[in-house]
Write a protein that holds these residues in place. Structure first.
Motif, PDB file in Angstrom:
ATOM      1  N   LEU A  14       0.816  -1.220   0.000  1.00 54.84           N
ATOM      2  CA  LEU A  14       0.000   0.000   0.000  1.00 54.84           C
ATOM      3  C   LEU A  14       0.846   1.266   0.000  1.00 54.84           C
ATOM      4  CD1 LEU A  14      -2.804  -1.042   2.538  1.00 54.84           C
ATOM      5  CD2 LEU A  14      -2.944  -0.961   0.053  1.00 54.84           C
ATOM      6  N   ILE A  15       2.111   1.142  -0.346  1.00 55.66           N
ATOM      7  CA  ILE A  15       2.990   2.318  -0.384  1.00 55.66           C
ATOM      8  C   ILE A  15       3.186   2.754  -1.826  1.00 55.66           C
ATOM      9  CG2 ILE A  15       5.307   3.192   0.105  1.00 55.66           C
ATOM     10  CD1 ILE A  15       5.425   1.236   2.426  1.00 55.66           C
ATOM     11  N   VAL A  16       2.942   4.059  -2.079  1.00 55.57           N
ATOM     12  CA  VAL A  16       3.201   4.641  -3.405  1.00 55.57           C
ATOM     13  C   VAL A  16       4.417   5.555  -3.278  1.00 55.57           C
ATOM     14  CG1 VAL A  16       0.802   4.462  -4.206  1.00 55.57           C
ATOM     15  CG2 VAL A  16       1.524   6.508  -2.954  1.00 55.57           C
ATOM     16  N   ARG A  30       4.027   8.854   6.111  1.00 56.12           N
ATOM     17  CA  ARG A  30       5.298   8.834   5.384  1.00 56.12           C
ATOM     18  C   ARG A  30       6.106   7.608   5.813  1.00 56.12           C
ATOM     19  NH1 ARG A  30       6.450  14.138   3.302  1.00 56.12           N
ATOM     20  NH2 ARG A  30       5.166  15.744   4.311  1.00 56.12           N
ATOM     21  N   LYS A  31       6.700   6.923   4.853  1.00 54.21           N
ATOM     22  CA  LYS A  31       7.672   5.875   5.140  1.00 54.21           C
ATOM     23  C   LYS A  31       8.964   6.267   4.446  1.00 54.21           C
ATOM     24  CE  LYS A  31       8.608   0.946   5.089  1.00 54.21           C
ATOM     25  NZ  LYS A  31       8.165  -0.401   4.655  1.00 54.21           N
ATOM     26  N   ASP A  32       9.867   6.836   5.214  1.00 54.73           N
ATOM     27  CA  ASP A  32      11.073   7.431   4.648  1.00 54.73           C
ATOM     28  C   ASP A  32      12.200   6.413   4.522  1.00 54.73           C
ATOM     29  OD1 ASP A  32       9.970  10.037   4.492  1.00 54.73           O
ATOM     30  OD2 ASP A  32      10.268  10.260   6.659  1.00 54.73           O
ATOM     31  N   SER A  33      12.963   6.564   3.463  1.00 54.40           N
ATOM     32  CA  SER A  33      14.184   5.773   3.285  1.00 54.40           C
ATOM     33  C   SER A  33      15.319   6.428   4.067  1.00 54.40           C
ATOM     34  CB  SER A  33      14.540   5.695   1.796  1.00 54.40           C
ATOM     35  OG  SER A  33      14.840   6.994   1.309  1.00 54.40           O
ATOM     36  N   ALA A  34      16.490   5.798   4.028  1.00 55.60           N
ATOM     37  CA  ALA A  34      17.638   6.345   4.767  1.00 55.60           C
ATOM     38  C   ALA A  34      18.030   7.718   4.263  1.00 55.60           C
ATOM     39  CB  ALA A  34      18.822   5.382   4.673  1.00 55.60           C
ATOM     40  N   ASN A  35      17.932   7.930   2.951  1.00 62.09           N
ATOM     41  CA  ASN A  35      18.309   9.231   2.384  1.00 62.09           C
ATOM     42  C   ASN A  35      17.104  10.142   2.152  1.00 62.09           C
ATOM     43  OD1 ASN A  35      17.068   8.084   0.209  1.00 62.09           O
ATOM     44  ND2 ASN A  35      18.920   7.924  -1.061  1.00 62.09           N
ATOM     45  N   GLY A  36      15.915   9.711   2.597  1.00 64.64           N
ATOM     46  CA  GLY A  36      14.724  10.544   2.478  1.00 64.64           C
ATOM     47  C   GLY A  36      14.083  10.505   1.107  1.00 64.64           C
ATOM     48  N   LYS A  37      14.600   9.672   0.202  1.00 67.06           N
ATOM     49  CA  LYS A  37      14.022   9.608  -1.148  1.00 67.06           C
ATOM     50  C   LYS A  37      12.963   8.519  -1.234  1.00 67.06           C
ATOM     51  CE  LYS A  37      18.059  11.494  -3.544  1.00 67.06           C
ATOM     52  NZ  LYS A  37      19.050  11.284  -4.633  1.00 67.06           N
ATOM     53  N   ARG A  38      12.104   8.629  -2.264  1.00 69.11           N
ATOM     54  CA  ARG A  38      11.037   7.661  -2.469  1.00 69.11           C
ATOM     55  C   ARG A  38      11.434   6.704  -3.597  1.00 69.11           C
ATOM     56  NH1 ARG A  38       7.403  12.621  -3.549  1.00 69.11           N
ATOM     57  NH2 ARG A  38       7.763  13.771  -1.604  1.00 69.11           N
ATOM     58  N   TYR A  39      11.346   5.410  -3.304  1.00 68.07           N
ATOM     59  CA  TYR A  39      11.666   4.430  -4.337  1.00 68.07           C
ATOM     60  C   TYR A  39      11.199   3.062  -3.860  1.00 68.07           C
ATOM     61  CZ  TYR A  39      15.641   3.187  -1.337  1.00 68.07           C
ATOM     62  OH  TYR A  39      16.422   2.803  -0.279  1.00 68.07           O
ATOM     63  N   SER A  91      10.330  -4.027  -0.983  1.00 64.13           N
ATOM     64  CA  SER A  91      10.118  -2.954  -0.007  1.00 64.13           C
ATOM     65  C   SER A  91      10.032  -1.629  -0.755  1.00 64.13           C
ATOM     66  CB  SER A  91      11.252  -2.916   1.027  1.00 64.13           C
ATOM     67  OG  SER A  91      12.503  -2.713   0.383  1.00 64.13           O
ATOM     68  N   ALA A  92       9.287  -0.694  -0.178  1.00 61.04           N
ATOM     69  CA  ALA A  92       9.095   0.604  -0.835  1.00 61.04           C
ATOM     70  C   ALA A  92       9.144   1.710   0.199  1.00 61.04           C
ATOM     71  CB  ALA A  92       7.760   0.630  -1.577  1.00 61.04           C
ATOM     72  N   PHE A  93       9.537   2.872  -0.269  1.00 60.13           N
ATOM     73  CA  PHE A  93       9.623   4.052   0.594  1.00 60.13           C
ATOM     74  C   PHE A  93       8.898   5.202  -0.099  1.00 60.13           C
ATOM     75  CE2 PHE A  93      13.299   1.377   1.296  1.00 60.13           C
ATOM     76  CZ  PHE A  93      13.318   1.231   2.680  1.00 60.13           C
ATOM     77  N   GLY A  94       7.974   5.819   0.620  1.00 60.43           N
ATOM     78  CA  GLY A  94       7.182   6.912   0.046  1.00 60.43           C
ATOM     79  C   GLY A  94       6.020   7.248   0.960  1.00 60.43           C
TER      80      GLY A  94
END
Length: 404
Positions: free
Chosen positions: A79-81, A115-124, A135-138
């Motif tokens: 459910l993460i975009v 928000r589900k943030d990655s280590a560098n704050g980017k979405r991918y 896994s997804a970050f966004g």
């Protein structure tokens, strides 16, 4: 409570307990739970004012949902975009970058996304060897699935309130028109009464209607407008009854005078007695019951009596009548005086009268005698509760009421 911060492309964003709680809740979705994403979006749109959202916020939420590939949100799905700002801006109809960030924050604060943030704050998204997303970050859409029932209820409440507001505004418009016509007709026909004061009250009520009224605003003004309407009708009805009584008196006098010239020996004594008894019954004026005023209006005029109701509140007429019995004893009003008031005015109006007396008890020497006087006037159709209630609602001066 702020417990830390998270680094994002837009700087360090504070982490709060509310955000932590929402992130935990996303892991506790009931197994197998599903929802149509566009149905959830429509409910959120309907409830946007309750959620503290603006139209632009909904445009951003719509754009986020468009990046979720399925129409159905599922507990067992990803459910993460993770769209970029450029992609979001495009699908949100060219919204500016600063505006986009502000409305994303509003959606987070409203508890619709997390928000589900990655280590560098980017979405991918990171994929496994089979090409599936591992896994997804966004932005996590899980809160929409968690709150699907709550959002539906909020939307229903907004629709219900909107309908009630529309109905109340229609009723207020009709009541305004009727009151205006009554005042104009009374002035044009020369009816006695302080019509300047009544018209000033009417103008004051109309002037209090806000440009964008709430249901509470309209309901309050409608109650007072209906009270004013009933008072005008009472004044005109009393004048009409007095006029009819005067006319009937003249007619009866002429009838008795002309009857003397006729032979009354044609009637047997028993027949004359029966006819006289019927005449007395037919000519006896029938007293009209006193109108009941809205309970909401009574409680606004007489808030003190509420503390004598069940649990310190009054929610219906039964509660008010029970409280009036307690107050009657406290004010020293005899049971017979209150019983007579109930018989003449009706139990609801008698309780209302006691509530009014309680409000002005410091200015009434004998509450029991005062209630008896009101009852006598009511029996002669010379009393209305309207002026008492209106005076209390409008915050009248310290002088006592006039029983009239």
């Amino acid at each position: 409570m702020q417990i830390g911060s998270v680094t994002t492309p837009f700087g360090r964003r504070p982490m709060t307990l509310a955000l932590v709680r929402r992130q935990i809740e996303t892991r506790e979705i009931k197994p197998g739970k599903t929802a149509d994403k566009w149905k959830v979006f429509r409910d959120a749109s309907e409830a946007r004012e309750l959620l503290g959202l603006q139209d632009r916020s909904l445009a951003v939420l719509d754009a986020l949902l468009s990046f979720y590939p399925d129409n159905e949100l599922r507990q067992d799905a990803q459910l993460i975009v993770f769209p970029s700002n450029a992609q979001l801006t495009l699908r949100a109809h060219g919204i500016a970058g600063a505006t986009l960030r502000r409305h994303l924050s509003l959606l987070v604060e409203a508890g619709l996304i997390v928000r589900k943030d990655s280590a560098n704050g980017k979405r991918y998204a990171r994929k496994d060897k089979a090409g599936a997303i591992d896994s997804a970050f966004g932005f996590d859409l899980s809160p929409l699935l968690i709150r699907v029932d709550e959002l539906a209820m909020m939307a229903q409440r907004v629709v219900s309130d909107r309908f009630a507001l529309r109905r109340a505004r229609e009723n207020l418009t009709i009541c305004r028109r009727d009151v205006r016509k009554l005042i104009s007709a009374a002035i044009e026909e020369g009816a006695s009464g302080n019509w300047e004061s009544i018209e000033a009250t009417y103008i004051g009520l109309v002037g209090r209607i806000p440009r964008s009224p709430t249901l509470g605003d309209v309901s309050s003004i409608l109650d007072e407008m209906e009270l004013l309407q009933q008072e005008i009708v009472n004044i005109l009805e009393i004048q009409q009854k007095n006029k009819n009584s005067s006319t009937n008196g003249d007619h009866n006098g002429r009838h008795i005078q002309s009857s003397k010239t006729e032979s009354i020996t044609e009637l047997e004594p028993s027949s004359r007695n029966e006819q006289g008894a019927k005449a007395v019954v037919d000519n006896r004026p029938k007293r009209q019951p006193i109108r009941n005023f809205p309970l909401g209006m009574v409680m606004r005029a007489c808030p003190e009596i509420a503390m004598y109701g069940p649990g310190g509140t009054i929610s219906n007429w039964r509660d008010l009548m029970g409280a009036a019995v307690v107050v009657r004893s406290m004010l020293g009003i005899s049971p017979s005086a209150y019983q007579e008031a109930c018989e003449v005015m009706g139990p609801e109006n008698a309780a209302t009268a006691v509530g009014c007396i309680l409000e002005r008890t410091g200015h009434i020497t004998s509450p029991g005698g005062y209630l008896r006087e009101l009852t006598r006037k009511a029996a002669r159709d010379e009393f209305s509760l309207g002026p008492m209630l209106m005076a209390l609602v409008k915050g009248a001066g310290d002088g006592g009421f006039k029983a009239g």
